[in-house]
Design a protein around this motif. Structure first.
Motif, PDB file in Angstrom:
ATOM      1  N   THR A   9       0.828  -1.206   0.000  1.00 24.07           N
ATOM      2  CA  THR A   9       0.000   0.000   0.000  1.00 24.07           C
ATOM      3  C   THR A   9       0.865   1.261   0.000  1.00 24.07           C
ATOM      4  OG1 THR A   9      -0.169  -0.131   2.417  1.00 24.07           O
ATOM      5  CG2 THR A   9      -1.987  -1.051   1.120  1.00 24.07           C
ATOM      6  N   THR A  10       1.993   1.205   0.666  1.00 24.18           N
ATOM      7  CA  THR A  10       2.918   2.347   0.636  1.00 24.18           C
ATOM      8  C   THR A  10       3.425   2.578  -0.782  1.00 24.18           C
ATOM      9  OG1 THR A  10       3.589   1.869   2.910  1.00 24.18           O
ATOM     10  CG2 THR A  10       5.006   3.321   1.628  1.00 24.18           C
ATOM     11  N   GLY A  11       3.769   1.537  -1.504  1.00 29.99           N
ATOM     12  CA  GLY A  11       4.238   1.641  -2.888  1.00 29.99           C
ATOM     13  C   GLY A  11       3.152   2.161  -3.817  1.00 29.99           C
ATOM     14  N   VAL A  12       1.918   1.645  -3.610  1.00 30.57           N
ATOM     15  CA  VAL A  12       0.806   2.119  -4.443  1.00 30.57           C
ATOM     16  C   VAL A  12       0.562   3.596  -4.195  1.00 30.57           C
ATOM     17  CG1 VAL A  12      -1.685   1.923  -4.819  1.00 30.57           C
ATOM     18  CG2 VAL A  12      -0.288  -0.129  -4.694  1.00 30.57           C
ATOM     19  N   ALA A  13       0.573   4.023  -2.933  1.00 32.93           N
ATOM     20  CA  ALA A  13       0.348   5.433  -2.598  1.00 32.93           C
ATOM     21  C   ALA A  13       1.459   6.310  -3.185  1.00 32.93           C
ATOM     22  CB  ALA A  13       0.266   5.602  -1.090  1.00 32.93           C
ATOM     23  N   ALA A  14       2.695   5.855  -3.093  1.00 39.39           N
ATOM     24  CA  ALA A  14       3.811   6.625  -3.657  1.00 39.39           C
ATOM     25  C   ALA A  14       3.686   6.707  -5.179  1.00 39.39           C
ATOM     26  CB  ALA A  14       5.145   5.992  -3.261  1.00 39.39           C
TER      27      ALA A  14
END
Length: 119
Positions: A9-14
């Motif tokens: 989710t951190t990667g998707v948000a970034a």
């Protein structure tokens, strides 16, 4: 498993954040947007220049009036006049001797000068 979900989710948000930033910057670099931005900046600069010119003109006018008053006082122009001014002079009318006298019964033609009829 919780660790993988967090980093996913951190990667998707970034990625979403970076994509929106890049798309926003690309829209700012289109020729239409650049033209609108340049026109707005030119209008702002013109407004500032106009305001400065008006302020300068008003300051020049005020200083001119002040200097005229100083010169008037120094030369005695602004001093009150105790005597009366002489009466205005009359001017004699000079007769035009080049024009023939008017004769009743004759018709006089006028020929306007037209520069185009010579060509």
């Amino acid at each position: 498993m919780f660790r993988r979900t967090f980093w996913f989710t951190t990667g998707v948000a970034a990625g979403v954040w970076a994509t929106t930033k890049v798309n926003r910057k690309l829209k700012q670099l289109t020729p239409e947007h650049l033209a609108v931005t340049a026109a707005n900046k030119a209008l702002e600069a013109g407004g500032r220049l106009k305001d400065r010119a008006v302020d300068f003109a008003l300051e020049v006018r005020d200083n001119m009036a002040q200097r005229e008053a100083e010169l008037g006082d120094a030369l005695g122009i602004n001093a009150p006049v105790d005597r009366e001014l002489p009466a205005p002079r009359g001017y004699a009318v000079i007769e035009n001797r080049n024009k023939p006298p008017y004769v009743e019964g004759l018709t006089y033609k006028t020929y306007p000068y037209n520069r185009n009829e010579d060509h």
